[in-house]
Scaffold this motif. Sequence first.
Motif, PDB file in Angstrom:
ATOM      1  N   VAL A 102       0.830  -1.203   0.000  1.00  0.00           N
ATOM      2  CA  VAL A 102       0.000   0.000   0.000  1.00  0.00           C
ATOM      3  C   VAL A 102       0.863   1.250   0.000  1.00  0.00           C
ATOM      4  CG1 VAL A 102      -1.947  -1.122   1.132  1.00  0.00           C
ATOM      5  CG2 VAL A 102      -0.183  -0.046   2.519  1.00  0.00           C
ATOM      6  N   GLY A 131      -3.219   4.656   2.088  1.00  0.00           N
ATOM      7  CA  GLY A 131      -3.680   3.283   1.983  1.00  0.00           C
ATOM      8  C   GLY A 131      -4.026   2.835   0.582  1.00  0.00           C
ATOM      9  N   GLN A 144      -3.950   0.967  -2.640  1.00  0.00           N
ATOM     10  CA  GLN A 144      -3.395  -0.351  -2.938  1.00  0.00           C
ATOM     11  C   GLN A 144      -2.534  -0.294  -4.202  1.00  0.00           C
ATOM     12  OE1 GLN A 144      -5.602  -4.074  -4.493  1.00  0.00           O
ATOM     13  NE2 GLN A 144      -5.855  -4.134  -2.263  1.00  0.00           N
ATOM     14  N   LEU A 178      -0.475  -4.846   9.492  1.00  0.00           N
ATOM     15  CA  LEU A 178       0.348  -3.827   8.849  1.00  0.00           C
ATOM     16  C   LEU A 178       1.680  -3.743   9.566  1.00  0.00           C
ATOM     17  CD1 LEU A 178       0.833  -1.402   6.929  1.00  0.00           C
ATOM     18  CD2 LEU A 178      -0.320   0.047   8.630  1.00  0.00           C
ATOM     19  N   LEU A 196       0.133  -6.582   5.215  1.00  0.00           N
ATOM     20  CA  LEU A 196       0.130  -5.251   4.623  1.00  0.00           C
ATOM     21  C   LEU A 196       1.504  -4.624   4.831  1.00  0.00           C
ATOM     22  CD1 LEU A 196      -3.212  -4.026   6.257  1.00  0.00           C
ATOM     23  CD2 LEU A 196      -2.966  -4.956   3.949  1.00  0.00           C
ATOM     24  N   TYR A 246       3.864  -1.170   3.781  1.00  0.00           N
ATOM     25  CA  TYR A 246       3.758   0.184   3.260  1.00  0.00           C
ATOM     26  C   TYR A 246       4.956   0.540   2.386  1.00  0.00           C
ATOM     27  CZ  TYR A 246       3.686   5.309   3.272  1.00  0.00           C
ATOM     28  OH  TYR A 246       3.694   6.636   2.899  1.00  0.00           O
ATOM     29  N   LEU A 268      -2.926   5.954   7.776  1.00  0.00           N
ATOM     30  CA  LEU A 268      -2.618   4.743   7.018  1.00  0.00           C
ATOM     31  C   LEU A 268      -3.195   3.506   7.710  1.00  0.00           C
ATOM     32  CD1 LEU A 268      -1.076   3.537   4.601  1.00  0.00           C
ATOM     33  CD2 LEU A 268       0.908   3.319   6.102  1.00  0.00           C
ATOM     34  N   SER A 282      -6.974   3.695   6.989  1.00  0.00           N
ATOM     35  CA  SER A 282      -7.395   3.482   5.600  1.00  0.00           C
ATOM     36  C   SER A 282      -7.136   2.058   5.134  1.00  0.00           C
ATOM     37  CB  SER A 282      -6.700   4.484   4.675  1.00  0.00           C
ATOM     38  OG  SER A 282      -5.290   4.364   4.749  1.00  0.00           O
ATOM     39  N   CYS A 283      -6.116   1.398   5.699  1.00  0.00           N
ATOM     40  CA  CYS A 283      -5.811   0.008   5.344  1.00  0.00           C
ATOM     41  C   CYS A 283      -6.724  -0.985   6.056  1.00  0.00           C
ATOM     42  CB  CYS A 283      -4.376  -0.330   5.718  1.00  0.00           C
ATOM     43  SG  CYS A 283      -3.128   0.394   4.680  1.00  0.00           S
TER      44      CYS A 283
END
Length: 492
Positions: free
Chosen positions: A23, A27, A29, A191, A217, A219, A231, A234-235
Amino acid sequence: MNLARYCLTNASPAPGAGALEVVGPNGVQKELWTYGEIERTILSVAGGLTEKGLKRGDRILLRLGHSSDFPLVFFGAIAGGFIPIPTSEMLTAAEATAILEDSAAAAVIHDGRTALPRGNSLILGPQDLLALKAFEGGDYADTTADDPAFLIYTSGTSGTPKGVLHAQRAAIGRTPMYKGWYGIFSADRLLHAGAFNWTYTLGVGLMDPWANGATSLVYDGPRDPEIWPGLIESCKATLFAAVPSLYRRLLKYGDVDTGSFPFLRHGLTAGEALPAGLHDEWVERTGRPLYEALGMSEISTYISSGPSVPTRPGSPGKPQTGRKVAILTEDGQGEDFAAIDEPGLLAVHESETGLMLGYWNRPEETAAAFRAGWFLTGDRARADKDGYYWYEGRADDLMNAFGYRVAPEEVERTLSAHPDVLEVAVTAMPVREGVSLITAFVVPRTPGRHDETTLAAWAHDRLAEYKRPKAYRFVASLPRTPSGKIRRKALI
């Protein structure tokens, strides 16, 4: 037993379920890999490396930056029976050369951007990498639990890179973390704040979520601390893993309250000691737990707090269920255990499934790391009557204050509890031959606010005289390793 196969098939995930999302800011993708896609590509890499003439057991040095290519090649090499060597993209050519020479790697895979080592190994560049991922065929090698799986390099006390060789069984050795630290489920979205080429990310961010059928996830974007709260939200991350220093910056610069990131169940932290004040601030500001784990390159994490082990600020928690952990007396020679609240040497039993095979090409150093069937971690700790462990620092970090041994972490823990202190590192500074003074390097919470007298009074009320800093230096930041750990030696 093949580590790559275990991670991708242990939870029997549906082939169409999401395994990895890369991401960007807000966030967005950038990449989505299902379990079916990622397994096919990993097996393609395994087959492609075999087609290049590499033999089972060959070491392969990875010089790849922060991209999904890193885990694809890392797990692909393991799937094929090769031994990948992950390295930071920040290494210079000279540093990479030292690792190449020590490991005698048969091949180097690079992305055309990272510094290349000097040597005669097979070099596989960007076009070769594309071909590996597109190779038709490939399968998991028929490796056993004790066969080598991967080799990671860490700096020893001398600063010389030291290889830590792990077996295929290392993945199974991580299972006590699932409930003992994460409390992870297949529906989770974890994440991780680190880069792909960091072993903390490879383990916590990839191996463990995949072994549980969850979604990883990672980043890829600017690292400004204020971006993380948005982040995480939003993820729709349900778990977040980072080092304590990132949590500190997130709270300082981010807009955080109990309504932030509503999907997040709790935070996870490791890599360095979590100050009690930082833990308390996170819980107060977010209304969510922050679970700490203590581990090392040789075994991953083995002590932690978690959903079933309530946090006790200042302590990393208790040994995870199934782990055989002890504190041995510092002056003993055999299986002498320290008493309750007595500091000693933190040790893990040699029967631990996740323990390394040994230090690469260092049999004497490997043997010296064991005592009466226990692996000495190099850390000092004490255990209280309730079974919580309290970290007392690295044994080789001990300071000598007029004949007394002092752990810098104890002094740091005390000073960091002062409301005006954002961060602090303590070390012994030489003032003349044979004489060193305990010195505190302090990052004030409010820039420009330097009150040595107040800090000295705080230490006076909480530390024995020989443990108190004799000098205070106020700095804007502390020197850290690429993984976020404080470099005390750089302060001298």
